[in-house]
Write an enzyme that holds these catalytic residues in place. Structure first.
Site, PDB file in Angstrom:
ATOM      1  N   LYS A 150      26.113  74.925  37.827  1.00 31.75           N
ATOM      2  CA  LYS A 150      25.757  75.936  36.823  1.00 31.75           C
ATOM      3  C   LYS A 150      25.702  75.282  35.447  1.00 31.75           C
ATOM      4  CE  LYS A 150      27.809  79.615  39.606  1.00 31.75           C
ATOM      5  NZ  LYS A 150      28.867  80.641  39.720  1.00 31.75           N
TER       6      LYS A 150
ATOM      7  N   LYS B  68      27.073  78.030  52.213  1.00 32.39           N
ATOM      8  CA  LYS B  68      27.512  79.285  51.632  1.00 32.39           C
ATOM      9  C   LYS B  68      27.195  80.450  52.567  1.00 32.39           C
ATOM     10  CE  LYS B  68      26.936  79.666  47.147  1.00 32.39           C
ATOM     11  NZ  LYS B  68      28.308  79.526  46.653  1.00 32.39           N
TER      12      LYS B  68
ATOM     13  N   GLU C 200      31.929  77.292  52.729  1.00 31.84           N
ATOM     14  CA  GLU C 200      32.547  78.378  51.967  1.00 31.84           C
ATOM     15  C   GLU C 200      33.000  79.471  52.927  1.00 31.84           C
ATOM     16  OE1 GLU C 200      30.695  80.046  48.185  1.00 31.84           O
ATOM     17  OE2 GLU C 200      30.310  81.662  49.629  1.00 31.84           O
TER      18      GLU C 200
ATOM     19  N   ASP D  85      36.494  81.311  48.721  1.00 29.80           N
ATOM     20  CA  ASP D  85      35.726  82.038  47.720  1.00 29.80           C
ATOM     21  C   ASP D  85      36.326  83.412  47.427  1.00 29.80           C
ATOM     22  OD1 ASP D  85      33.484  82.454  45.980  1.00 29.80           O
ATOM     23  OD2 ASP D  85      32.641  83.776  47.516  1.00 29.80           O
TER      24      ASP D  85
ATOM     25  N   ARG E 230      19.406  67.263  13.356  1.00 28.42           N
ATOM     26  CA  ARG E 230      19.709  68.426  14.199  1.00 28.42           C
ATOM     27  C   ARG E 230      19.784  68.064  15.669  1.00 28.42           C
ATOM     28  NH1 ARG E 230      23.047  71.278  14.809  1.00 28.42           N
ATOM     29  NH2 ARG E 230      22.902  71.548  12.554  1.00 28.42           N
TER      30      ARG E 230
END
Length: 290
Positions: A132, A164, A202, A223, A97
């Site tokens: 992510k 950001k 960004e 963005d 597995r």
């Protein structure tokens, strides 16, 4: 980070999670029984994760023989026999597995990226991943992105600077943040990755883009901009020393629209979905006692 060390640690952690104190069910099989296990791909997909699969058997069944019948990155067909493992039956059952989990996850990532890469063929635009990722498996998934034909963004917070909206708001604006970014790189003497770290900013508006270009930004993330805004952004960038900055698009990127974004003239398209929206590839392992 060293890939081989990461593979070993990934597998060790996964086996601790799955086998723990020992495989109770495998003890139903005679201790000296030997078996041959064949893995079949139940769908067309990109093969990825061989090193993790093989390392699993190395840790659980050191004497097992793993024989691959396809290469990493190959596009598999339905019901294709891709690997054979021969060894102690109990050990093969205990490793099954965990080995398949790595293979199905990384093949799923590589297959998704391959679809995006194919959609961008004929353009100069690259498909790029993000941070992510599944916790603990970042290097594995970013490796799978490259197998699928994509490119890696920064690996982590320590090897790239991405300014950001919240950084801009708290640093005093785009110009101030860009200036401070270089100071941060210069001051990070204990970080071996800092000096080579890229700096990206960004922007959400064309006014912000103009400020970033004026301040000397060379890597800019557009963005969630509309197609019309992106088209204007490309033109504006060209007016600054014939496009001195690389432009990257991000936000709501899908397989259906990625080509349209590329045709606007951007250099990169990033998508978190490459590594967080995973549909595992269907593999089947069948064993026969020898």
């Amino acid at each position: 980070m060293n890939l081989q060390n990461s593979i070993i640690e990934n597998v060790r952690a996964a086996l601790l999670e799955d086998v723990g104190y020992g495989d109770l069910t495998a003890q139903l099989v005679p201790a000296d029984a030997r078996a041959e296990a064949k893995v079949i791909s139940r769908e067309a997909a990109v093969l990825c994760g061989q090193a993790w699969f093989s390392e699993t058997f190395k840790q659980v069944a050191p004497s097992a023989v793993v024989q691959w019948h396809a290469a990493e990155g190959d596009v598999m067909t339905v019901n294709q026999h891709i690997v054979t493992v021969t060894g102690n039956a109990r050990e093969l059952l205990s490793a099954e597995r965990t080995a398949l989990n790595f293979l199905q996850l990384l093949s799923g990532t590589a297959t998704t990226v391959k679809q995006f890469a194919l959609a961008l063929q004929g353009t100069h635009t690259k498909i790029v991943d993000s941070r992510k990722t599944i916790p603990g498996l970042r290097l594995a998934q970013k490796y799978a992105v490259t197998v699928g034909g994509g490119y890696n963004h920064r690996f982590a917070l320590y090897d790239g600077i991405l300014i950001k909206e919240n950084h801009i708001a708290t640093a005093g604006g785009i110009t101030a943040a860009l200036k401070q970014a270089q100071a941060v790189k210069d001051a990070a003497t204990q970080n071996p990755f800092a000096r080579d770290a890229f700096v990206m900013v960004e922007v959400e508006t064309l006014a912000q883009l103009h400020e970033a270009l004026t301040a000397g930004a060379t890597l800019i993330l557009l963005d969630n901009m509309s197609h019309d805004m992106i088209r204007e952004a490309v033109a504006m960038n060209m007016s600054f020393n014939d496009g001195k900055a690389d432009l990257e698009v991000s936000g709501n990127v899908t397989l259906d629209n990625v080509r349209a974004y590329a045709e606007l003239g951007v250099d990169r398209i990033s998508s978190g979905s490459l590594t967080k929206h995973i549909r595992a590839v269907d593999y089947s392992m069948r064993m026969n006692r020898l």
